[in-house]
Design an enzyme around this catalytic site. Structure first.
Site, PDB file in Angstrom:
ATOM      1  N   ASN A 202      -2.705   9.521   9.568  1.00 52.72           N
ATOM      2  CA  ASN A 202      -1.397   9.681  10.198  1.00 52.72           C
ATOM      3  C   ASN A 202      -1.146  11.157  10.503  1.00 52.72           C
ATOM      4  O   ASN A 202      -1.987  12.001  10.233  1.00 52.72           O
ATOM      5  CB  ASN A 202      -0.297   9.084   9.308  1.00 52.72           C
ATOM      6  CG  ASN A 202      -0.304   9.723   7.937  1.00 52.72           C
ATOM      7  OD1 ASN A 202      -0.084  10.916   7.811  1.00 52.72           O
ATOM      8  ND2 ASN A 202      -0.593   8.932   6.909  1.00 52.72           N
TER       9      ASN A 202
ATOM     10  N   PHE B  29       9.832  10.419  -1.163  1.00 54.38           N
ATOM     11  CA  PHE B  29      10.289  10.759   0.179  1.00 54.38           C
ATOM     12  C   PHE B  29      10.376   9.473   0.987  1.00 54.38           C
ATOM     13  O   PHE B  29       9.582   8.560   0.780  1.00 54.38           O
ATOM     14  CB  PHE B  29       9.315  11.720   0.859  1.00 54.38           C
ATOM     15  CG  PHE B  29       9.629  13.157   0.551  1.00 54.38           C
ATOM     16  CD1 PHE B  29      10.257  13.955   1.478  1.00 54.38           C
ATOM     17  CD2 PHE B  29       9.330  13.683  -0.688  1.00 54.38           C
ATOM     18  CE1 PHE B  29      10.577  15.276   1.193  1.00 54.38           C
ATOM     19  CE2 PHE B  29       9.641  14.999  -0.991  1.00 54.38           C
ATOM     20  CZ  PHE B  29      10.267  15.798  -0.043  1.00 54.38           C
TER      21      PHE B  29
HETATM   22  O1  C5P Z   1       7.318   2.866   0.828  1.00 56.96           O
HETATM   23  P1  C5P Z   1       7.125   4.140   1.541  1.00 56.96           P
HETATM   24  O2  C5P Z   1       5.687   4.389   1.944  1.00 56.96           O
HETATM   25  O3  C5P Z   1       8.034   4.395   2.689  1.00 56.96           O
HETATM   26  O4  C5P Z   1       7.524   5.233   0.435  1.00 56.96           O
HETATM   27  C1  C5P Z   1       7.361   6.552   0.662  1.00 56.96           C
HETATM   28  C2  C5P Z   1       7.218   7.281  -0.650  1.00 56.96           C
HETATM   29  O5  C5P Z   1       6.263   6.625  -1.481  1.00 56.96           O
HETATM   30  C3  C5P Z   1       6.683   8.675  -0.486  1.00 56.96           C
HETATM   31  O6  C5P Z   1       7.237   9.453  -1.521  1.00 56.96           O
HETATM   32  C4  C5P Z   1       5.180   8.505  -0.658  1.00 56.96           C
HETATM   33  O7  C5P Z   1       4.547   9.697  -1.082  1.00 56.96           O
HETATM   34  C5  C5P Z   1       5.099   7.409  -1.684  1.00 56.96           C
HETATM   35  N1  C5P Z   1       3.944   6.507  -1.558  1.00 56.96           N
HETATM   36  C6  C5P Z   1       2.934   6.539  -2.496  1.00 56.96           C
HETATM   37  N2  C5P Z   1       1.873   5.666  -2.387  1.00 56.96           N
HETATM   38  C7  C5P Z   1       1.806   4.776  -1.382  1.00 56.96           C
HETATM   39  C8  C5P Z   1       2.830   4.730  -0.419  1.00 56.96           C
HETATM   40  C9  C5P Z   1       3.870   5.617  -0.527  1.00 56.96           C
HETATM   41  O8  C5P Z   1       2.992   7.365  -3.425  1.00 56.96           O
HETATM   42  N3  C5P Z   1       0.773   3.968  -1.303  1.00 56.96           N
END
Ligand code: C5P
Length: 402
Positions: A209, A322
């Site tokens: 991304n 975040f």
């Molecule tokens: O659920 P979402 O991806 O929108 O959540 C975002 C947050 O979760 C961010 O703080 C991101 O760093 C963390 N995250 C994570 N592991 C994932 C997906 C998101 O730590 N697989």
């Protein structure tokens, strides 16, 4: 706030950016500093000592063995006079000399003989900046306590495009004279994830991304400046490692998950700033996929949620997430706060291209169980300080009420 610095020894070495140093001296003086400039022999090809003398109002030194200069202010005296040394621009050669303790001219001798706080503003061709030798030398200097000011990216004098430009004089003057932030996070251990992850499709392809990692790196720098011990678990980014952090470089979400879990046990705070890929290809194919078919179907499987796992498994760690959203920012963020059982979530609207992902600026609305706060649009470095201050307040509040 700490004492304002006021005695800057500006070391100018031989790079094209040296032509900006008379302006840098003026910007430093405007910030209430006294400046004495020292030039290396090659710097004199790019800027005249007389120009620096005129703007600084002080004699300019360039020779270790000049009897007249030594009579006015000996080099050891000059080394003791400075409370700050700024090397700008710092060439790859001078950085190498400094890293290895050489003292074969006035400026390198002064650096060895001084206990002043050292700032280094490297400026060079992008390939020289990336060179393993340069990065290793900078790591040595950072470990010794020098602050490396990362060069800007853009067009270079040699025609190349990339990282290696000296930041603008005003930015350098701001960094050097910035009062030391209060040590809100003294002794706290913080693990931060930053950047994107790359999920391998085959040995040569991946999905990823647009995350630049700027916000996570800015948070790491802010936390370090506030006294924290930081472990930065970073996906692939193009940013210089923060000074004084333990940096663990990873590629995939699974590697990021492992690296976080290995480092989380003794942590007080975890900040999930990485844009972790939600899914990875189910099968990691060993050979390059051939374009034999009109269509290609890949099956993806869900990655572990690093942040949610930390929040679930490490209840004593203060967790900050975040939420990058394109609509209904507040509702989605509050939902994530609750669903992932976080202590705090910082939400930003990534539908606005002036802020967020690849831009220099960002704005955040931060939510916790009992409240919320808006952090106005600001440079990511400034915003990181504001967010870390809020994190430290909420962290202390949580511990006070437990
Ligand atoms: O659920 P979402 O991806 O929108 O959540 C975002 C947050 O979760 C961010 O703080 C991101 O760093 C963390 N995250 C994570 N592991 C994932 C997906 C998101 O730590 N697989």
């Amino acid at each position: 706030m700490a004492i304002q610095k006021n005695k800057v020894l500006l070391g100018v070495t031989g790079g094209i950016a040296a032509y900006k140093t008379p302006d840098l001296v003026r910007k430093l003086i405007a910030k209430n500093t006294e400046v004495r400039a020292v030039l290396t022999a090659s710097a004199e090809h790019f800027v005249s000592p007389l120009a620096l003398q005129a703007v600084s109002g002080n004699p300019v030194s360039n020779d270790l063995l000049d009897p007249a200069a030594e009579a006015a202010m000996g080099h050891i005296e000059l080394a003791k006079w400075a409370d700050t040394i700024l090397i700008a621009p710092a060439t790859a050669n001078f950085i190498a000399k400094l890293a290895h303790g050489m003292a074969d001219d006035l400026l390198s001798t002064l650096c060895l003989a001084s206990s002043a706080e050292v700032f280094i503003s490297p400026a060079m061709n992008q390939q020289m900046w990336k060179a393993e030798a340069t990065q290793a030398n900078l790591a040595i200097l950072a470990k010794r306590g020098a602050t490396i000011i990362p060069p800007d990216s853009g067009e270079q004098a040699c025609g190349d495009v990339g990282q290696g430009r000296m930041p603008e004089p005003q930015d350098l003057a701001d960094i050097i004279t910035q009062p030391k932030p209060l040590q809100y996070l003294a002794g706290k251990k913080i693990v931060i994830t930053a950047g994107p992850t790359r999920e391998a499709i085959d040995p040569v392809r991946y999905i990823s991304n647009h995350s630049s990692g700027k916000m996570g790196y800015a948070l790491a720098n802010a936390a370090i400046a506030m006294g924290a011990e930081v472990t930065l678990v970073s996906g692939p980014v193009n940013i210089a490692a923060p000074n004084h952090a333990k940096v663990v470089k990873v590629e995939s979400a699974l590697q990021m998950h492992d690296a976080v879990m290995e480092n989380i046990d003794s942590a007080d705070i975890f900040i999930g700033c990485a844009a972790v890929a939600d899914y990875r290809p189910l099968e990691a194919v060993n050979q390059k996929i051939k374009k034999n078919n009109q269509e290609l179907t890949l099956t993806f499987t869900k990655n572990p949620d690093i942040l949610a796992d930390v929040a679930k498994q490490q209840r004593s760690v203060f967790t900050v997430g975040f939420a990058a959203e394109t609509q209904d920012v507040s509702r989605y963020a509050k939902d994530k706060l609750q669903r992932k059982q976080l202590d705090m979530i910082a939400a930003n609207d990534v539908s606005n291209s002036d802020i967020g992902f690849n831009s220099e600026q960002n704005a955040l609305t931060v939510f916790w169980k009992e409240g919320e706060k808006s952090l106005e649009v600001a440079d990511k470095r400034q915003l990181a300080f504001n967010l870390m201050q809020l994190v430290s307040e909420r962290y202390k509040n949580k511990h006070a009420t437990q």
